[in-house]
Design a protein around this motif. Structure first.
Motif, PDB file in Angstrom:
ATOM      1  N   GLU A  67     -47.919  20.771 -99.474  1.00 41.74           N
ATOM      2  CA  GLU A  67     -48.569  19.671-100.184  1.00 41.74           C
ATOM      3  C   GLU A  67     -49.896  20.100-100.765  1.00 41.74           C
ATOM      4  N   ASN A  68     -50.686  20.823 -99.963  1.00 42.28           N
ATOM      5  CA  ASN A  68     -51.972  21.306-100.456  1.00 42.28           C
ATOM      6  C   ASN A  68     -51.788  22.270-101.607  1.00 42.28           C
ATOM      7  N   LYS A  69     -50.760  23.120-101.508  1.00 43.82           N
ATOM      8  CA  LYS A  69     -50.554  24.140-102.532  1.00 43.82           C
ATOM      9  C   LYS A  69     -50.229  23.499-103.868  1.00 43.82           C
ATOM     10  N   LYS A  70     -49.378  22.454-103.848  1.00 43.96           N
ATOM     11  CA  LYS A  70     -49.035  21.793-105.106  1.00 43.96           C
ATOM     12  C   LYS A  70     -50.268  21.190-105.752  1.00 43.96           C
ATOM     13  N   GLN A  71     -51.086  20.489-104.962  1.00 43.10           N
ATOM     14  CA  GLN A  71     -52.272  19.862-105.526  1.00 43.10           C
ATOM     15  C   GLN A  71     -53.264  20.914-106.006  1.00 43.10           C
ATOM     16  N   LYS A  72     -53.392  21.978-105.246  1.00 41.85           N
ATOM     17  CA  LYS A  72     -54.369  23.012-105.591  1.00 41.85           C
ATOM     18  C   LYS A  72     -53.988  23.700-106.892  1.00 41.85           C
ATOM     19  N   ASP A  73     -52.683  24.006-107.066  1.00 38.38           N
ATOM     20  CA  ASP A  73     -52.246  24.661-108.296  1.00 38.38           C
ATOM     21  C   ASP A  73     -52.516  23.778-109.508  1.00 38.38           C
ATOM     22  N   PHE A  74     -52.215  22.502-109.393  1.00 38.32           N
ATOM     23  CA  PHE A  74     -52.422  21.614-110.522  1.00 38.32           C
ATOM     24  C   PHE A  74     -53.903  21.504-110.853  1.00 38.32           C
ATOM     25  N   SER A  75     -54.740  21.370-109.815  1.00 39.88           N
ATOM     26  CA  SER A  75     -56.173  21.216-110.089  1.00 39.88           C
ATOM     27  C   SER A  75     -56.757  22.502-110.660  1.00 39.88           C
ATOM     28  N   LEU A  76     -56.261  23.656-110.191  1.00 35.56           N
ATOM     29  CA  LEU A  76     -56.754  24.919-110.762  1.00 35.56           C
ATOM     30  C   LEU A  76     -56.383  25.033-112.227  1.00 35.56           C
ATOM     31  N   PHE A  77     -55.159  24.661-112.563  1.00 33.91           N
ATOM     32  CA  PHE A  77     -54.731  24.708-113.961  1.00 33.91           C
ATOM     33  C   PHE A  77     -55.581  23.765-114.802  1.00 33.91           C
ATOM     34  N   PHE A  78     -55.816  22.560-114.266  1.00 33.90           N
ATOM     35  CA  PHE A  78     -56.619  21.590-115.004  1.00 33.90           C
ATOM     36  C   PHE A  78     -58.041  22.092-115.205  1.00 33.90           C
ATOM     37  N   GLN A  79     -58.636  22.664-114.147  1.00 34.70           N
ATOM     38  CA  GLN A  79     -60.001  23.198-114.266  1.00 34.70           C
ATOM     39  C   GLN A  79     -60.062  24.326-115.283  1.00 34.70           C
ATOM     40  N   PHE A  80     -59.082  25.228-115.231  1.00 34.26           N
ATOM     41  CA  PHE A  80     -59.072  26.370-116.137  1.00 34.26           C
ATOM     42  C   PHE A  80     -58.941  25.905-117.589  1.00 34.26           C
ATOM     43  N   SER A  81     -58.022  24.980-117.845  1.00 33.50           N
ATOM     44  CA  SER A  81     -57.839  24.525-119.221  1.00 33.50           C
ATOM     45  C   SER A  81     -59.058  23.753-119.709  1.00 33.50           C
ATOM     46  N   THR A  82     -59.720  23.022-118.824  1.00 30.94           N
ATOM     47  CA  THR A  82     -60.926  22.300-119.224  1.00 30.94           C
ATOM     48  C   THR A  82     -62.045  23.264-119.598  1.00 30.94           C
ATOM     49  N   VAL A  83     -62.206  24.317-118.812  1.00 30.21           N
ATOM     50  CA  VAL A  83     -63.252  25.302-119.102  1.00 30.21           C
ATOM     51  C   VAL A  83     -62.966  26.006-120.425  1.00 30.21           C
ATOM     52  N   ILE A  84     -61.710  26.372-120.669  1.00 31.04           N
ATOM     53  CA  ILE A  84     -61.349  27.047-121.918  1.00 31.04           C
ATOM     54  C   ILE A  84     -61.605  26.123-123.105  1.00 31.04           C
TER      55      ILE A  84
END
Ligand SMILES: [Zn+2]
Length: 131
Positions: A67-84
């Motif tokens: 459960e943590n892994k799914k949420q973490k992957d999505f939030s990392l992707f969201f953070q990365f795309s926001t920074v870009i």
């Protein structure tokens, strides 16, 4: 000083003649040593562990981990795309408002100076006798 030496030996699990004689005379250090001895005896007692305990713990851990892994992957992707996206927008805004006239004029002067230097050098080489 004797109490500090005795407590240091308690922490390290060592005993010497000085700390043994201090334990027989100091009530506080003796009480601490008794508590430590009692705790160590409790740790040495065998404990009955049900055979299913390990599998139950592992299954709960896997569920929470996935459960943590799914949420973490999505939030990392969201953070990365926001920074870009923010970096691209910042680059566009700064590029529109950048004053390139000064840089261009400096580069032109530098190029002119290099051309002039090259021509002077070639003129000097041409004037020198070959032999
Ligand atoms: Zn003491």
């Amino acid at each position: 000083m004797e109490c500090a030496h005795s407590k240091q030996n308690m922490v390290l699990g060592t005993t010497d003649e000085r700390s043994r004689s201090h334990l027989s005379n100091c009530a506080e250090c003796s009480r601490i040593q008794t508590g430590i001895d009692h705790s160590m005896q409790l740790l040495d007692e065998p404990v009955d562990v049900p055979e299913t305990l390990l599998s139950r713990i592992l299954s709960r851990k896997e569920i929470s981990f996935s459960e943590n892994k799914k949420q973490k992957d999505f939030s990392l992707f969201f953070q990365f795309s926001t920074v870009i996206a923010a970096a691209i927008m910042l680059g566009i805004v700064l590029g529109f408002h950048a004053n390139t006239q000064i840089l261009n004029s400096k580069n032109k002067r530098k190029t002119d100076a290099l051309i002039e230097l090259r021509e002077m050098h070639h003129l000097n080489v041409d004037r020198q006798p070959l032999f």
